[in-house]
Motif scaffolding. Sequence first.
Motif, PDB file in Angstrom:
ATOM      1  N   GLY A  34     -13.015 -16.692  -7.352  1.00 44.91           N
ATOM      2  CA  GLY A  34     -14.236 -16.105  -7.893  1.00 44.91           C
ATOM      3  C   GLY A  34     -14.263 -16.300  -9.401  1.00 44.91           C
ATOM      4  N   VAL A  35     -15.483 -16.337  -9.974  1.00 39.48           N
ATOM      5  CA  VAL A  35     -15.626 -16.604 -11.403  1.00 39.48           C
ATOM      6  C   VAL A  35     -16.484 -15.532 -12.062  1.00 39.48           C
ATOM      7  N   ALA A  36     -16.056 -15.091 -13.232  1.00 43.29           N
ATOM      8  CA  ALA A  36     -16.880 -14.186 -14.027  1.00 43.29           C
ATOM      9  C   ALA A  36     -17.279 -14.892 -15.313  1.00 43.29           C
ATOM     10  N   PRO A  61     -19.030 -21.907  -4.447  1.00 48.69           N
ATOM     11  CA  PRO A  61     -19.125 -21.169  -3.188  1.00 48.69           C
ATOM     12  C   PRO A  61     -18.574 -19.743  -3.230  1.00 48.69           C
ATOM     13  N   GLY A  62     -17.742 -19.414  -4.212  1.00 49.97           N
ATOM     14  CA  GLY A  62     -17.143 -18.072  -4.252  1.00 49.97           C
ATOM     15  C   GLY A  62     -18.038 -17.079  -4.972  1.00 49.97           C
ATOM     16  N   PRO A  63     -17.568 -15.848  -5.079  1.00 50.37           N
ATOM     17  CA  PRO A  63     -18.357 -14.838  -5.795  1.00 50.37           C
ATOM     18  C   PRO A  63     -18.455 -15.154  -7.291  1.00 50.37           C
ATOM     19  N   GLY A  90     -11.547  -9.918  -7.471  1.00 45.44           N
ATOM     20  CA  GLY A  90     -12.815 -10.576  -7.161  1.00 45.44           C
ATOM     21  C   GLY A  90     -12.994 -11.885  -7.901  1.00 45.44           C
ATOM     22  N   ALA A  91     -12.489 -11.946  -9.123  1.00 43.86           N
ATOM     23  CA  ALA A  91     -12.582 -13.171  -9.926  1.00 43.86           C
ATOM     24  C   ALA A  91     -11.200 -13.484 -10.480  1.00 43.86           C
ATOM     25  N   LYS A 116      -6.595 -14.603 -13.675  1.00 44.00           N
ATOM     26  CA  LYS A 116      -5.385 -15.373 -13.985  1.00 44.00           C
ATOM     27  C   LYS A 116      -5.623 -16.490 -14.996  1.00 44.00           C
ATOM     28  N   ALA A 117      -6.881 -16.808 -15.232  1.00 39.63           N
ATOM     29  CA  ALA A 117      -7.168 -17.881 -16.192  1.00 39.63           C
ATOM     30  C   ALA A 117      -8.444 -17.546 -16.956  1.00 39.63           C
TER      31      ALA A 117
END
Lengths: 475, 219
Positions: A34-36, A61-63, A90-91, A116-117
Amino acid sequence: MSRAAGTASEELEAVPVPGSDPSQGFRALFEPRGVAVAGASSHPGKFGFVALHNILRHDFPGPVFAISLSGEEVLGLQALRSADELPDGGADLVVVCTPAAANVELLRACAARGVKAAFVTTAGYGEAGTEGERAEAELKEVAHELGVLLAGPNGQGLISTPASLCAQIVAPYPPPGRIAIVSQSGNFVSSFMNFAIQTGIGVSRAVSAGNASATTVPDYLAYYADDPATAVSLAYVEGLPDGRAFFDRIRPLAARKPIVVLKGGASPGGARAAASHTGALAADDKVFDGACRQAGVIRAATVEEAFEAAATFATQPLPRGPRVVVYTSAGGWGVVTADAISHSSLELLPLPEDLRADLDARLPPRWSRNNPVDLAGGETRDTIPECMELVARHPDVDAVIYLGMGIQSNEARLMPRAPGRPLRRGRGDGVGGDRQARVDRHRAGRYPSRQPGPGHRAGHGPSLLLVRQPRCRRP
Amino acid sequence: MTASRSTTLSEAESKRILAVHGVPVVEEQVASDPGEAARAADGLGYPVVVKLCGPVIAHKTERGLVRLNLRDSSAVRAATEDLLGAAGPEDGDVQVLVSRMVRGVRELIAGAHRDPQFGPVVMVGVGGVLAEALADVAFRLVPLTAVDAAEMIEDLRTARLLGPLRGEPAVDRDRLATVLMALSALMQGDDSVRSVDVNPLIVVDGVPVAVDALVEVEP
């Protein structure tokens, strides 16, 4: 905007972060669940708008989460007011578009939610004077302490086609492919990706290293070397204060997978120490050249050449030796290609007698009867692949350069048994391509046998590959 | 990395160090006066070369401190007297170096230095007085492998110079590679060596021979 390409990484390696491994950070960067986007904005001129827009537009495709102090709705997403509101786990990647002053706190909040990144696009760090340097050092230290992989700052972002991820503040998004890009200049990433779009020869990952404060060009190259989605790495570097450390790190990587390097900023380094002839002659470009050769790194002179080299490695098997047959239905192309070969370390193989006889039996008498094998218009859609097969199968032939520009070959492309097809196929049912791919696999990793796209310069590309193949170590 | 903070060894001492590391060096002897020089020349066999030799003498050719092709002992005596007389106080403690006159149409250059970015590096190239103007050179980082040495020779633009040329046999590339490996070993083994110039490295019957050399060391 660039910074040392080989400096920070050793520290990271020397002091492992407790409870995290670097590959976890890279996985989060290039294959996030997931990406924020922090600093999301509804203003189309803001990085926080463009980054979010790109992620959504290319169907990650992820949240996806938007974080904005205003809590407004951005591109149909209800923004979170703070990273604290992210759901746990979530991300795992955050794209940071917030001002430098906010970023340390942001990193801490993100890490607490399982990020994590972090890719930090924010400028105003080390490139902007003493104050910025201090802020960058702090950011790096905090990321290290939190076990968050820090990419950037002051970079334009990254893309990862296997993850359908376009997390960058610029537009170009290349087709999927096997070239992985890292650059100390963000704009060069865009240029390479534009070439990918034009040629159809795609990209696996691309990242703008920005100031590379924690994650350096060799760090990315190390990830690419083990990345199954990547066949070849393409790097732009400039200003290597510790050139030796750079090469010490990338030499073992280049032995595993081809690395193409474009370097900017040739400096007259050696001229300073002019007490000796050797020192006077050691302009750093020459030393860099030698170091590339020594490490088996392919050095390109221009942006175009760099992409072509990478594109060729991404699409063609490595030849097992220098003996080339040029196979063409167009005389002129055969001649200029033969000229190019004569100026390289390749050899135009004198046509073996048995092969000549085999071809004679299938072609009308006006064919060239030598190498280049010029079919001289005597070919048909059947004889093109048949003769190609004979050439490619011959044990003396290491590589075939096929310049299919005649009417017949165009016509034949439309037929079920197209001329390129036998070579295009993968191992098992192919002909020449099969053998060549297998021969080189052990040395340089696996190569796809995808044919160049229609925009690729068919004659030049393969020649370039052959000329620029990594050196073969003599016993 | 400035010249002023380093010291150069005399030509004789520079070559002695190179010879210890396996670089073929022209046969030569140091002499302090005309009589000694003549005896040295008699022993080496004519023709000979006489050069002024001392720890701070560089640019010998430009200063006319090299006498070539001397064919008998009286010429050697005269040249020695001239050269010792031409030395000024700034040249320090001087002697002459008497060496066999070697001939070859090809002059190469080999060297090593400590690069500020890349650390110790070894170089090979086309040598002689045009070396810097031509700048046909190749570098590798120390330590060199045998493959590195062979490849840097191939990298020269004028690699054709290394083939048979004007009645001389091809350059023995293995011998040339040995010189480069020796320079690598020297740089690796002795941190005090700052740079090495071997120029020219004259190709005699295919074998590269160091005719002039300058080793620069930490003071």
